[in-house]
Design a protein around this motif. Structure first.
Motif, PDB file in Angstrom:
ATOM      1  N   ALA A 215       0.952  -1.673  -0.178  1.00 39.70           N
ATOM      2  CA  ALA A 215       0.350   0.183  -0.328  1.00 39.70           C
ATOM      3  C   ALA A 215       0.795   0.796   0.051  1.00 39.70           C
ATOM      4  CB  ALA A 215      -1.513   0.312   1.241  1.00 39.70           C
ATOM      5  N   ARG A 216       0.685   2.106  -0.359  1.00 42.52           N
ATOM      6  CA  ARG A 216       1.294   3.429   0.005  1.00 42.52           C
ATOM      7  C   ARG A 216       0.354   4.208   0.205  1.00 42.52           C
ATOM      8  NH1 ARG A 216       3.777   6.197  -3.628  1.00 42.52           N
ATOM      9  NH2 ARG A 216       2.068   8.146  -2.949  1.00 42.52           N
ATOM     10  N   GLN A 217       1.139   6.182   0.984  1.00 36.95           N
ATOM     11  CA  GLN A 217      -0.311   6.644   1.823  1.00 36.95           C
ATOM     12  C   GLN A 217      -0.150   8.594   0.402  1.00 36.95           C
ATOM     13  OE1 GLN A 217       1.311   7.519   4.936  1.00 36.95           O
ATOM     14  NE2 GLN A 217       0.258   5.842   6.453  1.00 36.95           N
ATOM     15  N   TYR A 225       5.267   1.810  -2.792  1.00 41.19           N
ATOM     16  CA  TYR A 225       5.078   0.857  -1.659  1.00 41.19           C
ATOM     17  C   TYR A 225       5.684   0.182  -0.737  1.00 41.19           C
ATOM     18  CZ  TYR A 225       0.418   1.285  -5.223  1.00 41.19           C
ATOM     19  OH  TYR A 225      -0.701   1.929  -5.918  1.00 41.19           O
ATOM     20  N   LEU A 228       2.136  -2.594   5.735  1.00 43.70           N
ATOM     21  CA  LEU A 228       0.520  -2.195   6.407  1.00 43.70           C
ATOM     22  C   LEU A 228       1.583  -1.308   7.984  1.00 43.70           C
ATOM     23  CD1 LEU A 228      -2.498  -4.067   5.523  1.00 43.70           C
ATOM     24  CD2 LEU A 228      -1.598  -1.613   4.471  1.00 43.70           C
ATOM     25  N   GLU A 249      -7.386  -0.912   7.560  1.00 42.03           N
ATOM     26  CA  GLU A 249      -6.542  -0.178   5.670  1.00 42.03           C
ATOM     27  C   GLU A 249      -7.585  -0.671   5.187  1.00 42.03           C
ATOM     28  OE1 GLU A 249      -2.745   0.440   7.122  1.00 42.03           O
ATOM     29  OE2 GLU A 249      -3.140   2.247   8.515  1.00 42.03           O
ATOM     30  N   VAL A 250      -7.624  -1.858   4.753  1.00 38.01           N
ATOM     31  CA  VAL A 250      -7.755  -2.877   3.923  1.00 38.01           C
ATOM     32  C   VAL A 250      -9.483  -4.056   3.379  1.00 38.01           C
ATOM     33  CG1 VAL A 250      -5.193  -2.183   2.531  1.00 38.01           C
ATOM     34  CG2 VAL A 250      -5.722  -4.636   4.172  1.00 38.01           C
ATOM     35  N   VAL A 289      -9.854  -0.357   0.781  1.00 35.44           N
ATOM     36  CA  VAL A 289      -9.192   0.736   0.835  1.00 35.44           C
ATOM     37  C   VAL A 289     -10.303   1.795   1.730  1.00 35.44           C
ATOM     38  CG1 VAL A 289      -7.928   2.452   0.165  1.00 35.44           C
ATOM     39  CG2 VAL A 289      -7.530   0.192  -0.819  1.00 35.44           C
ATOM     40  N   GLU A 293      -7.315   6.887   5.854  1.00 35.19           N
ATOM     41  CA  GLU A 293      -5.410   5.906   6.185  1.00 35.19           C
ATOM     42  C   GLU A 293      -4.412   6.298   4.333  1.00 35.19           C
ATOM     43  OE1 GLU A 293      -4.663   5.399   9.140  1.00 35.19           O
ATOM     44  OE2 GLU A 293      -6.104   5.650  10.336  1.00 35.19           O
ATOM     45  N   LEU A 294      -5.463   5.493   3.755  1.00 30.82           N
ATOM     46  CA  LEU A 294      -4.471   5.144   2.539  1.00 30.82           C
ATOM     47  C   LEU A 294      -4.514   5.927   1.029  1.00 30.82           C
ATOM     48  CD1 LEU A 294      -3.850   1.340   2.780  1.00 30.82           C
ATOM     49  CD2 LEU A 294      -2.542   2.795   3.442  1.00 30.82           C
ATOM     50  N   GLU A 295      -3.509   5.888   0.344  1.00 29.11           N
ATOM     51  CA  GLU A 295      -3.870   6.306  -1.103  1.00 29.11           C
ATOM     52  C   GLU A 295      -4.130   5.483  -1.688  1.00 29.11           C
ATOM     53  OE1 GLU A 295      -1.831   9.780  -3.215  1.00 29.11           O
ATOM     54  OE2 GLU A 295      -1.264   7.798  -3.803  1.00 29.11           O
ATOM     55  N   ALA A 297      -3.801   0.760  -2.441  1.00 30.35           N
ATOM     56  CA  ALA A 297      -3.756  -0.674  -1.713  1.00 30.35           C
ATOM     57  C   ALA A 297      -3.932  -2.052  -2.996  1.00 30.35           C
ATOM     58  CB  ALA A 297      -3.973  -1.209  -0.117  1.00 30.35           C
TER      59      ALA A 297
END
Length: 352
Positions: A215-217, A225, A228, A249-250, A289, A293-295, A297
């Motif tokens: 994943a990425r922020q 990437y 988590l 998060e996912v 996603v 929290e995340l951009e 995943a």
């Protein structure tokens, strides 16, 4: 043959004993430095100092990497004298380690002002000219440092940052006082002792058996990437924190998890990264996603991840090229998790 094996075994045991003795001796010396101000003050006479300015370490450029200069006590005293300050400023330094020969290592920030210090911040640009180096933000210099230097600077920045933010007692509001080593601060009015602390963070590489989830922020470099990660909540075990973070998060529920390793990480504040591998329940791999929290995943195949690990060049050079995605650099524990997964997958694919 049996005699040779006994001799070899005895030789190996003796070697291990010597290594253990060195470690124990060094560890107990560090403990003494932390607990006895007089011993620590004496160690400064023959020790080495790393310099910072507003939490940025002093670095010197050499080809494609940074070198970390060290200074003796006499060199540091001359430097301070040249800028109109006395040797008392050295008492603001913190102990960050020692060699096997018991040379103590300290870090001193010349850009921070302590509550108990009457010394002002020294001019950054003038000091850089004098020292033939630059005070560079550690996060920017991180991937051009060798592992030994980066570990020491991680410790130094974390301790300096902690002392800068804990100069007053939370109970009395009075200024706290640092011991010589910087291993604690004490409130003179009520004798409460404050010790530097790290926040526990779980970082988990999730797999479904043939793929791993990365994943990425939005704050990550383009295309990067990683695994988590998230802070442990009060009262949680590591296992509970891992399961909660993955679910949050996912949107996945884990079936199994396994501890891998740990790493101190100084950004943004001092954290203990607790790295784990985890697998999801069969048939439950649809990612949902959490955009707060995340951009993004996604699941990545063994071939994709293995190719990212094999790319040549430094991390900075890779970031300047156009690849579908990149993984964290070798210094980060996320890289170790990803590498372990690739190696395990490669071994399981070999014919019996």
């Amino acid at each position: 043959m049996a005699l040779y094996c006994r001799i070899a075994f005895r030789g190996k045991s003796f070697c291990c004993y010597r290594l253990l003795s060195t470690y124990v001796t060094k560890t107990r010396y560090l403990f003494e430095l932390k607990e006895d101000d007089d011993v620590c003050r004496k160690a400064q006479q023959t020790g080495a100092f790393y310099l910072f300015h507003s939490l940025a370490p002093l670095l010197q450029t050499s080809e494609h990497q940074y070198l970390v200069p060290r200074f003796s006590l006499s060199e540091l005293e001359r430097l301070l004298s040249k800028f109109g300050q006395n040797a008392q400023r050295i008492e603001d330094s913190v102990l960050i380690g020692c060699s096997e020969q018991h040379e103590a290592w300290f870090a001193l920030d010349l850009g921070l002002n302590s509550s108990s210090s009457t010394h002002a911040s020294l001019p950054k640009s003038e000091m850089e000219t004098e020292l033939k180096g630059s005070f560079i933000e550690l996060r920017k210099a991180l991937f051009q440092l060798n592992p030994v230097d980066s570990s020491l600077l991680f410790t130094a920045q974390s301790l300096l940052h902690w002392h800068d933010g804990h100069q007053f007692c939370s109970r009395s509001g009075q200024p706290t006082k640092k011991n010589m080593a910087g291993s604690k601060r004490v409130c003179p009015s009520n004798k409460i002792i404050y010790y530097p602390q790290m926040a526990p963070v779980v970082i988990t590489l999730v797999s479904d058996g043939t793929r791993c989830l990365l994943a990425r922020q939005s704050s990550f470099p383009k295309g990067l990437y990683s695994a988590l990660a998230g802070f442990c909540d009060m009262g949680e075990s590591v296992e509970e924190a891992v399961r909660r973070e993955v679910a949050e998060e996912v949107g996945l529920e884990l079936e199994r998890l396994q501890y891998s390793a740990s790493q101190h990480w100084p950004f943004p504040n001092s954290s203990l990264m607790i790295a784990c591998h985890a697998t999801v329940k069969p048939g439950q791999t649809e990612i949902q996603v959490n955009l707060r929290e995340l951009e993004a995943a996604a699941w990545f195949s063994y071939a994709e991840v293995a190719a990212a690990l094999k790319r040549k060049g430094t991390y900075i050079q890779q970031q300047n090229q156009s690849f579908p995605f990149s993984v964290p650099p070798k210094l980060a524990i996320a890289h170790q998790l990803i590498k372990e997964w690739v190696e395990k997958h490669a071994c399981s694919s070999l014919p019996d």
